[in-house]
Design an enzyme around this catalytic site. Sequence first.
Site, PDB file in Angstrom:
ATOM      1  CE  LYS A  48      -9.959   0.222   4.484  1.00 22.95           C
ATOM      2  NZ  LYS A  48      -8.954   0.802   3.610  1.00 22.95           N
ATOM      3  N   GLY A  60      -2.139   0.317   7.786  1.00 25.31           N
ATOM      4  CA  GLY A  60      -2.199  -0.907   8.745  1.00 25.31           C
ATOM      5  C   GLY A  60      -1.263  -2.092   8.545  1.00 25.31           C
ATOM      6  CG  ASN A  61      -1.688  -3.986   4.947  1.00 27.41           C
ATOM      7  OD1 ASN A  61      -2.079  -4.883   5.397  1.00 27.41           O
ATOM      8  ND2 ASN A  61      -2.508  -3.329   4.012  1.00 27.41           N
ATOM      9  CE  LYS A  68      -2.125   3.369   0.513  1.00 23.88           C
ATOM     10  NZ  LYS A  68      -2.580   3.404   1.904  1.00 23.88           N
ATOM     11  CE  LYS A 100      -3.591   4.519   6.115  1.00 23.49           C
ATOM     12  NZ  LYS A 100      -3.912   3.664   5.130  1.00 23.49           N
TER      13      LYS A 100
HETATM   14  P1  ADP Z   1      -2.304   0.607   3.760  1.00 23.21           P
HETATM   15  O1  ADP Z   1      -2.449  -0.428   4.790  1.00 23.21           O
HETATM   16  O2  ADP Z   1      -1.125   1.325   3.737  1.00 23.21           O
HETATM   17  O3  ADP Z   1      -3.543   1.344   3.523  1.00 23.21           O
HETATM   18  P2  ADP Z   1      -3.068  -0.865   1.352  1.00 23.21           P
HETATM   19  O4  ADP Z   1      -2.923  -2.232   1.255  1.00 23.21           O
HETATM   20  O5  ADP Z   1      -4.523  -0.387   1.247  1.00 23.21           O
HETATM   21  O6  ADP Z   1      -2.090  -0.561   2.569  1.00 23.21           O
HETATM   22  O7  ADP Z   1      -2.472   0.056   0.047  1.00 23.21           O
HETATM   23  C1  ADP Z   1      -1.218  -0.346  -0.328  1.00 23.21           C
HETATM   24  C2  ADP Z   1      -1.010  -1.384  -1.330  1.00 23.21           C
HETATM   25  O8  ADP Z   1      -1.440  -0.816  -2.775  1.00 23.21           O
HETATM   26  C3  ADP Z   1       0.605  -1.706  -1.755  1.00 23.21           C
HETATM   27  O9  ADP Z   1       0.956  -2.837  -0.832  1.00 23.21           O
HETATM   28  C4  ADP Z   1       0.462  -2.436  -3.217  1.00 23.21           C
HETATM   29  O10 ADP Z   1       0.297  -3.836  -3.218  1.00 23.21           O
HETATM   30  C5  ADP Z   1      -1.045  -1.820  -3.388  1.00 23.21           C
HETATM   31  N1  ADP Z   1      -0.870  -1.054  -5.112  1.00 23.21           N
HETATM   32  C6  ADP Z   1      -2.058  -1.186  -5.634  1.00 23.21           C
HETATM   33  N2  ADP Z   1      -1.978  -0.415  -6.625  1.00 23.21           N
HETATM   34  C7  ADP Z   1      -0.676   0.143  -6.590  1.00 23.21           C
HETATM   35  C8  ADP Z   1      -0.070   1.300  -7.377  1.00 23.21           C
HETATM   36  N3  ADP Z   1      -0.460   1.717  -8.563  1.00 23.21           N
HETATM   37  N4  ADP Z   1       1.105   1.718  -6.893  1.00 23.21           N
HETATM   38  C9  ADP Z   1       1.739   1.329  -5.787  1.00 23.21           C
HETATM   39  N5  ADP Z   1       0.961   0.227  -4.918  1.00 23.21           N
HETATM   40  C10 ADP Z   1      -0.410   0.034  -5.431  1.00 23.21           C
HETATM   41 MG    MG Z   2      -5.265   1.052   2.842  1.00 18.18          MG
END
Ligand code: ADP
Ligand code: MG
Length: 302
Positions: free
Chosen positions: A128, A15-16, A265, A203
């Site tokens: 969430k 989403g980001n 993820k 998601k």
């Molecule tokens: P999306 O909308 O793609 O699901 P999220 O915000 O849920 O995005 O997850 C991506 C974010 O996770 C990144 O922008 C980063 O700030 C954060 N993040 C937290 N821990 C980590 C990590 N170990 N490695 C990379 N990103 C990380």
């Molecule tokens: Mg996310």
Amino acid sequence: MQKKEKETVVIALGGNTLLKAKEKFSIHQEVEHIEEACKEIKKIIDMGYKTVITHGNGPQVGDILLQQKLASKIVPPMPLDVCGAQTQGEIGYLLQRSLGNILKKPVITVVTQTLVSEKDPAFKKPTKFVGPFFKRSGKGLKKDSNRGYRKVVPSPDPKKIIEAGEIKRLLKEGFVVIACGGGGVPVVRKLKGLEGVEAVIDKDLASERLATEIGADTLLILTDVDGVYLNYGRPSERMLDEVGLAEIEKYTNQGYFPPGSMGPKIQAAIRFLQHGGKRVVITSPKSALKALKGSGGTTIRR
Ligand code: ADP
Ligand code: MG
């Protein structure tokens, strides 16, 4: 010679990546980001993959919640499952239109329901992140990585994608499918049938369910960072390029991946590989094609 069956990829679009943190909501911004992402996705589809695109909806559903809050005296607010379905329509339509404009293949969006258990402990412990970022903490807000504070809601574990069979048939027919938007609309099974619940499904975890249920080969998770880091955000941070299942499980147990962002993820990656998936690639849309070909991003294998 027997024709080789095409590989299937499930592309989970963050989403980001579609509405960046700190950006004010605007349809122009969203279309711009979607068109950028679609250009990269087209290159992957052109490689010959059968492709399903799933997507997040955190920023979008947050905006709907905000709109509903501000207008609640005039229009009754909709429950979270209906808001989720609205975002499937919004983002599905925009992706379908943008991809349709540049692809020779037909693209179809499936309104998708995801089965969860009523007894899921998540209903008692919200995790969430949704909606706008705030500078300071407040009621119902929690810190989201190093990016600020956001609203936090229940996120039950997805058990089953209700429309997985239909999605598989569409792929076989040659469609590019957009499904599981926002993790799918959360539903529980009652005596009289399915019923929507107030929750947001992650998601990434829903994408794993779908990828596993349709027998996909690759789960490609696209987000706003170029890969998975150890010590993320610290001077000692280091990106992982190729990593095995046992190694990523070890880092998970050591607490490297926070819940609500990178945590799910990695959890999705582990489950997909445990359920027979071949590989998981985590990277940004810009690096996706190269990462699939083996350079850049983070690749996790059994
Ligand atoms: P999306 O909308 O793609 O699901 P999220 O915000 O849920 O995005 O997850 C991506 C974010 O996770 C990144 O922008 C980063 O700030 C954060 N993040 C937290 N821990 C980590 C990590 N170990 N490695 C990379 N990103 C990380
Ligand atoms: Mg996310």
